[in-house]
Design a protein around this motif. Structure first.
Motif, PDB file in Angstrom:
ATOM      1  N   SER A   1      39.172  34.787  49.799  1.00 29.70           N
ATOM      2  CA  SER A   1      38.462  35.603  49.159  1.00 29.70           C
ATOM      3  C   SER A   1      39.040  37.216  49.012  1.00 29.70           C
ATOM      4  O   SER A   1      39.117  37.851  48.080  1.00 29.70           O
ATOM      5  CB  SER A   1      36.850  35.611  49.528  1.00 29.70           C
ATOM      6  OG  SER A   1      36.150  36.679  48.692  1.00 29.70           O
ATOM      7  N   ALA A   2      39.550  37.385  50.271  1.00 26.74           N
ATOM      8  CA  ALA A   2      39.941  38.884  50.433  1.00 26.74           C
ATOM      9  C   ALA A   2      41.366  38.815  49.785  1.00 26.74           C
ATOM     10  O   ALA A   2      41.718  39.879  49.021  1.00 26.74           O
ATOM     11  CB  ALA A   2      40.112  38.943  51.979  1.00 26.74           C
ATOM     12  N   TRP A   3      42.013  37.741  49.744  1.00 24.13           N
ATOM     13  CA  TRP A   3      43.366  37.826  48.946  1.00 24.13           C
ATOM     14  C   TRP A   3      43.174  37.856  47.474  1.00 24.13           C
ATOM     15  O   TRP A   3      43.805  38.798  46.569  1.00 24.13           O
ATOM     16  CB  TRP A   3      44.217  36.409  49.296  1.00 24.13           C
ATOM     17  CG  TRP A   3      45.483  36.395  48.408  1.00 24.13           C
ATOM     18  CD1 TRP A   3      46.057  37.281  47.890  1.00 24.13           C
ATOM     19  CD2 TRP A   3      45.941  35.104  47.854  1.00 24.13           C
ATOM     20  NE1 TRP A   3      47.377  36.727  47.500  1.00 24.13           N
ATOM     21  CE2 TRP A   3      47.131  35.402  47.439  1.00 24.13           C
ATOM     22  CE3 TRP A   3      45.566  33.675  47.869  1.00 24.13           C
ATOM     23  CZ2 TRP A   3      48.012  34.460  46.616  1.00 24.13           C
ATOM     24  CZ3 TRP A   3      46.445  32.869  47.247  1.00 24.13           C
ATOM     25  CH2 TRP A   3      47.553  33.183  46.884  1.00 24.13           C
ATOM     26  N   GLU A   4      41.959  37.321  47.068  1.00 26.25           N
ATOM     27  CA  GLU A   4      41.634  37.318  45.624  1.00 26.25           C
ATOM     28  C   GLU A   4      41.261  38.970  45.064  1.00 26.25           C
ATOM     29  O   GLU A   4      41.519  39.519  44.072  1.00 26.25           O
ATOM     30  CB  GLU A   4      40.630  36.677  45.077  1.00 26.25           C
ATOM     31  CG  GLU A   4      40.405  36.585  43.544  1.00 26.25           C
ATOM     32  CD  GLU A   4      40.179  35.357  42.883  1.00 26.25           C
ATOM     33  OE1 GLU A   4      40.364  35.057  41.861  1.00 26.25           O
ATOM     34  OE2 GLU A   4      39.310  34.309  43.599  1.00 26.25           O
ATOM     35  N   ASP A   5      40.422  39.480  46.051  1.00 30.17           N
ATOM     36  CA  ASP A   5      40.131  40.977  46.115  1.00 30.17           C
ATOM     37  C   ASP A   5      41.350  41.814  45.787  1.00 30.17           C
ATOM     38  O   ASP A   5      41.300  42.807  44.964  1.00 30.17           O
ATOM     39  CB  ASP A   5      39.362  41.417  47.109  1.00 30.17           C
ATOM     40  CG  ASP A   5      37.958  40.847  46.969  1.00 30.17           C
ATOM     41  OD1 ASP A   5      37.463  40.302  46.120  1.00 30.17           O
ATOM     42  OD2 ASP A   5      37.265  40.838  48.168  1.00 30.17           O
ATOM     43  N   ASN A   6      42.453  41.447  46.616  1.00 31.76           N
ATOM     44  CA  ASN A   6      43.594  42.255  46.661  1.00 31.76           C
ATOM     45  C   ASN A   6      44.509  41.789  45.278  1.00 31.76           C
ATOM     46  O   ASN A   6      45.184  42.755  44.656  1.00 31.76           O
ATOM     47  CB  ASN A   6      44.635  41.740  47.706  1.00 31.76           C
ATOM     48  CG  ASN A   6      44.242  42.423  49.254  1.00 31.76           C
ATOM     49  OD1 ASN A   6      43.375  43.288  48.818  1.00 31.76           O
ATOM     50  ND2 ASN A   6      44.498  41.655  50.283  1.00 31.76           N
ATOM     51  N   LEU A   7      44.305  40.842  45.038  1.00 31.21           N
ATOM     52  CA  LEU A   7      44.919  40.376  43.367  1.00 31.21           C
ATOM     53  C   LEU A   7      44.183  41.007  42.473  1.00 31.21           C
ATOM     54  O   LEU A   7      45.023  41.575  41.437  1.00 31.21           O
ATOM     55  CB  LEU A   7      44.854  38.759  43.344  1.00 31.21           C
ATOM     56  CG  LEU A   7      45.834  37.954  44.120  1.00 31.21           C
ATOM     57  CD1 LEU A   7      45.358  36.374  44.025  1.00 31.21           C
ATOM     58  CD2 LEU A   7      47.223  38.129  43.530  1.00 31.21           C
ATOM     59  N   ILE A   8      43.022  41.294  42.378  1.00 35.43           N
ATOM     60  CA  ILE A   8      42.348  41.908  41.189  1.00 35.43           C
ATOM     61  C   ILE A   8      42.795  43.439  41.250  1.00 35.43           C
ATOM     62  O   ILE A   8      43.005  44.191  40.214  1.00 35.43           O
ATOM     63  CB  ILE A   8      40.751  41.651  41.428  1.00 35.43           C
ATOM     64  CG1 ILE A   8      40.250  40.379  41.174  1.00 35.43           C
ATOM     65  CG2 ILE A   8      40.045  42.710  40.366  1.00 35.43           C
ATOM     66  CD1 ILE A   8      39.198  39.740  41.755  1.00 35.43           C
ATOM     67  N   GLU A   9      42.799  44.075  42.647  1.00 38.50           N
ATOM     68  CA  GLU A   9      43.251  45.321  42.811  1.00 38.50           C
ATOM     69  C   GLU A   9      44.782  45.656  42.165  1.00 38.50           C
ATOM     70  O   GLU A   9      45.030  46.616  41.495  1.00 38.50           O
ATOM     71  CB  GLU A   9      43.065  45.822  44.022  1.00 38.50           C
ATOM     72  CG  GLU A   9      43.530  47.465  44.339  1.00 38.50           C
ATOM     73  CD  GLU A   9      43.380  47.498  45.662  1.00 38.50           C
ATOM     74  OE1 GLU A   9      43.624  48.801  46.082  1.00 38.50           O
ATOM     75  OE2 GLU A   9      42.896  46.976  46.525  1.00 38.50           O
TER      76      GLU A   9
END
Length: 234
Positions: free
Chosen positions: A104-112
C-alpha cells in the motif's frame, strides 16, 4: 426516557416495591464498573495496529524473520500480547499485514510520482511512475519478506494487485511502445535490487539519475508521455 404510546400494553406488574429501599433494583447501590483499557480488553485502535506493524518492521530489520515473534513486537511497542493477537491472531496474519502495508505504501508513492489522476493517465505515464519509485534501493525487510513469499504465494497477492495496475506486461508480441515500457520496468527492477545483488550501495544521486533516464525512455523529457499511440485509461 422512552415515551410509551397510549395504545401500548401496560407494563407487567412488578412486586419489587415491597423490598427495602436499599435492595430495590432501581435504587440498590451497584459496585463501580471496572474500566479496562482497549489493549487490556483485547481491543486495539487503528493507530495501535499501525504502530504494531511499524514495530514488526523494526524487529525484522534487527533480527530477521526468525526474530519476529509476538513477544518481540510487544516489547518494541509496549503493548500486551493479547492486544497484538486481537488484530493478528497468528504470525502468518502479521506477515500478511506487513505485505499489505508495504504494498500500500508503494502504491501511495506511485500515485504521487504519477502526478495526474490514475484514470486520466496513459500507459507511458504509469510506466514512468513505476520506474521513478524504483529509484529507492530494496530494503532488508523487503528482501526477507520477498524470499519468504516464494514459499507462501498468498503473500504475493498484495504486491500482484499493485503491479497489475502499474507495471507494463512483460510478454512477447507487443508493439514497440509496449516493449519499451516493459524494458523500462525491467531496468527499474534491476535498479531496485542492484545494491543487494552487487553488495554495494549506489549513491542516491546516481540512483535518481538512472531512474530519470530510464523513465524518459517512456514518458519523454517533458513527462507528458513519449508514445503517440498511448491513450488515457478509460
Amino acid at each position: 426516557m422512552t415515551r410509551r404510546s397510549r395504545w401500548s400494553s401496560p407494563p407487567s406488574r412488578s412486586y419489587a416495591w415491597w423490598a427495602p429501599r436499599s435492595s430495590r433494583g432501581c435504587c440498590a447501590k451497584q459496585p463501580p464498573a471496572v474500566r479496562t483499557s482497549p489493549e487490556a480488553s483485547g481491543e486495539m485502535r487503528p493507530s495501535q495496529r499501525q504502530a504494531a506493524i511499524k514495530a514488526a518492521i523494526r524487529v525484522i530489520e534487527g533480527g530477521g524473520l526468525s526474530g519476529l515473534t509476538f513477544d518481540a513486537v510487544a516489547r518494541e511497542t509496549g503493548m500486551t500480547k493479547s492486544g497484538l493477537v486481537y488484530h493478528f491472531p497468528s504470525k502468518e496474519d502479521m506477515l500478511m499485514a506487513l505485505h499489505e502495508h508495504l504494498a500500500s505504501a508503494w502504491e501511495d508513492n506511485l500515485i504521487e510520482a504519477l502526478g495526474v489522476p490514475y484514470e486520466e493517465s496513459t500507459p507511458d505515464q504509469r510506466a514512468a511512475a513505476y520506474v521513478r519509485t524504483q529509484s529507492q534501493a530494496m530494503s532488508r525487510v523487503e528482501l526477507l519478506l520477498m524470499i519468504d513469499a516464494a514459499s507462501h504465494p498468498e503473500y504475493i497477492a498484495p504486491w500482484a494487485a499493485v503491479t497489475s495496475r502499474w507495471a507494463a506486461p512483460v510478454e512477447g508480441g507487443q508493439d514497440d511502445a509496449g516493449f519499451r515500457r516493459a524494458m523500462a520496468n525491467l531496468a527499474a527492477d534491476g535498479l531496485w535490487v542492484y545494491d543487494i545483488l552487487n553488495a554495494q550501495t549506489l549513491p542516491a544521486e546516481v540512483r535518481e539519475e538512472f531512474a530519470e533516464r530510464i523513465a524518459r525512455t517512456v514518458d519523454g523529457a517533458d513527462g507528458r508521455g513519449g508514445s503517440p499511440e498511448a491513450e488515457p485509461r478509460g
